[in-house]
Design an enzyme around this catalytic site. Sequence first.
Site, PDB file in Angstrom:
ATOM      1  N   HIS A  75       0.833  -1.248  -0.061  1.00  0.00           N
ATOM      2  CA  HIS A  75       0.065   0.041  -0.106  1.00  0.00           C
ATOM      3  C   HIS A  75       0.980   1.366  -0.008  1.00  0.00           C
ATOM      4  O   HIS A  75       1.657   1.363   0.754  1.00  0.00           O
ATOM      5  CB  HIS A  75      -0.961   0.062   1.275  1.00  0.00           C
ATOM      6  CG  HIS A  75      -1.999  -0.824   1.364  1.00  0.00           C
ATOM      7  ND1 HIS A  75      -3.064  -1.007   2.030  1.00  0.00           N
ATOM      8  CD2 HIS A  75      -2.421  -1.916   0.360  1.00  0.00           C
ATOM      9  CE1 HIS A  75      -4.120  -1.798   1.793  1.00  0.00           C
ATOM     10  NE2 HIS A  75      -3.542  -2.253   0.668  1.00  0.00           N
ATOM     11  N   TYR A 204      -9.039   5.007   8.218  1.00  0.00           N
ATOM     12  CA  TYR A 204      -8.808   5.293   9.763  1.00  0.00           C
ATOM     13  C   TYR A 204      -9.910   5.975   9.881  1.00  0.00           C
ATOM     14  O   TYR A 204      -9.942   7.111   9.116  1.00  0.00           O
ATOM     15  CB  TYR A 204      -7.684   5.837  10.326  1.00  0.00           C
ATOM     16  CG  TYR A 204      -6.625   4.923  10.185  1.00  0.00           C
ATOM     17  CD1 TYR A 204      -6.332   4.283  11.638  1.00  0.00           C
ATOM     18  CD2 TYR A 204      -5.573   4.193   9.251  1.00  0.00           C
ATOM     19  CE1 TYR A 204      -5.320   3.228  11.810  1.00  0.00           C
ATOM     20  CE2 TYR A 204      -4.623   3.581   9.558  1.00  0.00           C
ATOM     21  CZ  TYR A 204      -4.506   2.871  10.859  1.00  0.00           C
ATOM     22  OH  TYR A 204      -3.409   1.970  10.879  1.00  0.00           O
ATOM     23  N   PRO A 296      -3.260  -0.393  19.225  1.00  0.00           N
ATOM     24  CA  PRO A 296      -2.927  -0.918  17.813  1.00  0.00           C
ATOM     25  C   PRO A 296      -2.914   0.151  16.722  1.00  0.00           C
ATOM     26  O   PRO A 296      -3.019   0.183  15.608  1.00  0.00           O
ATOM     27  CB  PRO A 296      -3.837  -2.057  17.736  1.00  0.00           C
ATOM     28  CG  PRO A 296      -4.890  -1.755  18.619  1.00  0.00           C
ATOM     29  CD  PRO A 296      -4.324  -1.176  19.756  1.00  0.00           C
ATOM     30  N   LYS A 300       1.955  -0.635  15.331  1.00  0.00           N
ATOM     31  CA  LYS A 300       3.313  -0.807  15.491  1.00  0.00           C
ATOM     32  C   LYS A 300       3.517  -1.911  16.254  1.00  0.00           C
ATOM     33  O   LYS A 300       4.764  -2.220  16.302  1.00  0.00           O
ATOM     34  CB  LYS A 300       3.571   0.510  16.224  1.00  0.00           C
ATOM     35  CG  LYS A 300       3.559   1.864  15.553  1.00  0.00           C
ATOM     36  CD  LYS A 300       4.855   1.640  14.477  1.00  0.00           C
ATOM     37  CE  LYS A 300       4.636   2.859  13.520  1.00  0.00           C
ATOM     38  NZ  LYS A 300       4.746   2.349  12.176  1.00  0.00           N
ATOM     39  N   TYR A 387       4.463   6.094  10.113  1.00  0.00           N
ATOM     40  CA  TYR A 387       3.566   5.122   9.717  1.00  0.00           C
ATOM     41  C   TYR A 387       4.388   4.001   8.959  1.00  0.00           C
ATOM     42  O   TYR A 387       4.071   2.880   9.259  1.00  0.00           O
ATOM     43  CB  TYR A 387       2.311   5.663   9.006  1.00  0.00           C
ATOM     44  CG  TYR A 387       1.250   4.649   9.024  1.00  0.00           C
ATOM     45  CD1 TYR A 387       0.292   4.344  10.000  1.00  0.00           C
ATOM     46  CD2 TYR A 387       0.978   3.652   7.909  1.00  0.00           C
ATOM     47  CE1 TYR A 387      -0.423   3.508   9.989  1.00  0.00           C
ATOM     48  CE2 TYR A 387      -0.142   2.696   7.853  1.00  0.00           C
ATOM     49  CZ  TYR A 387      -0.794   2.734   8.945  1.00  0.00           C
ATOM     50  OH  TYR A 387      -1.875   1.675   8.932  1.00  0.00           O
TER      51      TYR A 387
HETATM   52  C1  LIG Z   1      -5.777  -9.146  20.429  1.00  0.00           C
HETATM   53  C2  LIG Z   1      -4.661  -8.776  19.972  1.00  0.00           C
HETATM   54  C3  LIG Z   1      -4.698  -7.870  18.757  1.00  0.00           C
HETATM   55  C4  LIG Z   1      -3.798  -7.064  18.143  1.00  0.00           C
HETATM   56  N1  LIG Z   1      -3.901  -6.498  17.083  1.00  0.00           N
HETATM   57  C5  LIG Z   1      -3.057  -5.689  16.571  1.00  0.00           C
HETATM   58  C6  LIG Z   1      -3.066  -5.075  15.367  1.00  0.00           C
HETATM   59  O1  LIG Z   1      -4.119  -5.040  14.753  1.00  0.00           O
HETATM   60  N2  LIG Z   1      -1.791  -4.448  14.862  1.00  0.00           N
HETATM   61  C7  LIG Z   1      -0.821  -4.206  15.443  1.00  0.00           C
HETATM   62  O2  LIG Z   1       0.278  -3.515  15.146  1.00  0.00           O
HETATM   63  N3  LIG Z   1      -0.494  -5.045  16.769  1.00  0.00           N
HETATM   64  C8  LIG Z   1      -1.630  -5.663  17.260  1.00  0.00           C
HETATM   65  N4  LIG Z   1      -1.430  -6.426  18.424  1.00  0.00           N
HETATM   66  C9  LIG Z   1      -0.187  -6.435  18.791  1.00  0.00           C
HETATM   67  C10 LIG Z   1       0.727  -7.585  18.062  1.00  0.00           C
HETATM   68  O3  LIG Z   1       0.096  -8.550  17.915  1.00  0.00           O
HETATM   69  C11 LIG Z   1       1.985  -7.946  18.983  1.00  0.00           C
HETATM   70  O4  LIG Z   1       2.689  -6.615  19.085  1.00  0.00           O
HETATM   71  C12 LIG Z   1       3.046  -8.817  18.543  1.00  0.00           C
HETATM   72  O5  LIG Z   1       2.099 -10.340  18.769  1.00  0.00           O
HETATM   73  C13 LIG Z   1       4.055  -9.028  19.478  1.00  0.00           C
HETATM   74  O6  LIG Z   1       4.751 -10.285  19.258  1.00  0.00           O
HETATM   75  P1  LIG Z   1       5.445 -10.889  20.382  1.00  0.00           P
HETATM   76  O7  LIG Z   1       6.181 -11.949  19.462  1.00  0.00           O
HETATM   77  O8  LIG Z   1       6.395  -9.892  21.198  1.00  0.00           O
HETATM   78  O9  LIG Z   1       4.484 -11.622  21.364  1.00  0.00           O
HETATM   79  P2  LIG Z   1       3.412 -12.554  21.164  1.00  0.00           P
HETATM   80  O10 LIG Z   1       2.928 -12.644  19.838  1.00  0.00           O
HETATM   81  O11 LIG Z   1       2.289 -12.195  22.336  1.00  0.00           O
HETATM   82  O12 LIG Z   1       4.061 -14.033  21.614  1.00  0.00           O
HETATM   83  C14 LIG Z   1       4.370 -14.445  22.534  1.00  0.00           C
HETATM   84  C15 LIG Z   1       4.302 -15.975  22.724  1.00  0.00           C
HETATM   85  O13 LIG Z   1       4.844 -16.530  23.795  1.00  0.00           O
HETATM   86  C16 LIG Z   1       4.122 -17.617  24.384  1.00  0.00           C
HETATM   87  N5  LIG Z   1       4.285 -17.750  25.858  1.00  0.00           N
HETATM   88  C17 LIG Z   1       3.636 -16.504  26.949  1.00  0.00           C
HETATM   89  N6  LIG Z   1       4.187 -17.064  27.912  1.00  0.00           N
HETATM   90  C18 LIG Z   1       4.801 -18.424  27.835  1.00  0.00           C
HETATM   91  C19 LIG Z   1       5.529 -19.087  28.567  1.00  0.00           C
HETATM   92  N7  LIG Z   1       5.359 -19.196  29.851  1.00  0.00           N
HETATM   93  N8  LIG Z   1       6.126 -20.282  28.149  1.00  0.00           N
HETATM   94  C20 LIG Z   1       6.147 -20.568  26.876  1.00  0.00           C
HETATM   95  N9  LIG Z   1       5.562 -19.637  25.793  1.00  0.00           N
HETATM   96  C21 LIG Z   1       4.837 -18.624  26.325  1.00  0.00           C
HETATM   97  C22 LIG Z   1       2.695 -17.101  23.964  1.00  0.00           C
HETATM   98  O14 LIG Z   1       1.933 -17.906  23.952  1.00  0.00           O
HETATM   99  C23 LIG Z   1       2.958 -16.369  22.694  1.00  0.00           C
HETATM  100  O15 LIG Z   1       2.757 -17.275  21.693  1.00  0.00           O
HETATM  101  C24 LIG Z   1      -2.439  -7.104  18.750  1.00  0.00           C
HETATM  102  C25 LIG Z   1      -2.420  -7.787  20.038  1.00  0.00           C
HETATM  103  C26 LIG Z   1      -3.397  -8.575  20.550  1.00  0.00           C
HETATM  104  C27 LIG Z   1      -3.365  -9.148  22.086  1.00  0.00           C
END
Ligand SMILES: Cc1cc2nc3c(=O)[nH]c(=O)nc-3n(C[C@H](O)[C@H](O)[C@H](O)COP(=O)(O)OP(=O)(O)OC[C@H]3O[C@@H](n4cnc5c(N)ncnc54)[C@H](O)[C@@H]3O)c2cc1C
Length: 393
Positions: A75, A204, A296, A300, A387
Amino acid sequence: MKETRTQVVIVGAGPAGLLLGQLLQSAGVDNVVLERRSREYVEQRVRAGVIEYGVANLIDDAGAGERMRREGLVHHGVEFRFEHHAHRVALSELADGRAITVYGQQEVVKDLIALRLGAGAPLHFDAEVTVVDGLTSDAPFVDVEGADGTTRISCEYVAGCDGSFGVASRSIPTTLHRKYERTYPFSWLGILAEVPPSNEELVYCRHENGFALSSMRSPTLSRLYLGVEPNDTLDEWSDDRIWDELNVRLATEATPAINQGRVVERSITSMRSVVVAPMRHGRLFLAGDAAHIVPPTGAKGMNLALADVRVLAGALLAQLQRKDDTLLAAYSATCLERVWRAEEFSNYMTQMLHPNGDDDFENGVQLARLRQAVNSREASTVLARNYVDLNSL
Ligand SMILES: Cc1cc2nc3c(=O)[nH]c(=O)nc-3n(C[C@H](O)[C@H](O)[C@H](O)COP(=O)(O)OP(=O)(O)OC[C@H]3O[C@@H](n4cnc5c(N)ncnc54)[C@H](O)[C@@H]3O)c2cc1C
């Protein structure tokens, strides 16, 4: 208890943990990724979908970008709707030709899992880390509960990529880190619907009734959001009510109705900003949502998580392969500077687009900000650069 050893234990197979595993693995550093959920669960979890320009390049460089480049939607602009009119911000024109890629987080996760399993690298699902300890000694370890009981894994470093509320950040004594936090007085109700998007680019929208976002995951899948009350439950929002409200908020004279289709996923997410500092405790390094949450609105969350990992992988490689500690010592400060910039941008987008009940002064300020964002080239340029590529700035 069984015992084993590796160089780096990575807690969590979200985007951060999986990309870190891939970057270390391809540089020859042994690591184990531990995920408490099943493979099916993490591959189906619908979350983010906007990938920044530099982060898309990072995924590519890690060897995981082939499908993203083929199926992702590039985009070059984004639309803002307010006072029932549409205004396009020409992202690429304002940001030196750079663009965003729309590609679901769960697809990034699927691609990284396939790559890792294809390379035969250790990735354990249904494996919950319950203890992270020894972090200030030379012998850190984690205890993991799996189908065959408890295993203790000793290592040189632990990467806490386990999202918000994870075990990694909880293992830092509360006196040794600080949590900066803000909860916003609204939530987002998100749906995934089997229907072609109503617009080619993300929309948006700020409407008197609340925020709305029209986005997509593919040419046949739409992702739509409504700003709702913080205590609203999914039971209060039937599909008909969701579509009616989306139509009310997103309508302009030129586009009075949006495409509607079968809703295949729905969820409500609270809107929070969190920063944990420092992002390091001894031999534990936090990355992604384990260290920070952004609302969200700025798209980011996943981008920040992957950008942390780029820094962490480089720092771990410098120490493990060249015995150079400099980058690890600077890890937290390096990341936090970027994290706070993303917090500021996410807060700016959130505050500008969510009307503030009966506070007409605040509402007037929000509309003034929006008008400036779309009418002033300087303001549009700042917005576009943040962005499209904040994590590379
Ligand atoms: C419902 C929701 C909607 C979202 N929508 C958006 C969006 O539209 N746009 C955007 O930019 N961001 C969005 N986000 C934020 C984005 O998805 C996160 O910033 C991103 O997932 C971060 O990645 P991560 O790998 O740090 O964490 P996560 O993706 O949360 O991964 C962490 C992993 O660790 C695992 N874990 C936790 N504890 C343990 C443990 N004790 N032992 C082993 N494994 C464990 C979890 O199961 C998970 O799989 C959203 C978040 C949520 C919760």
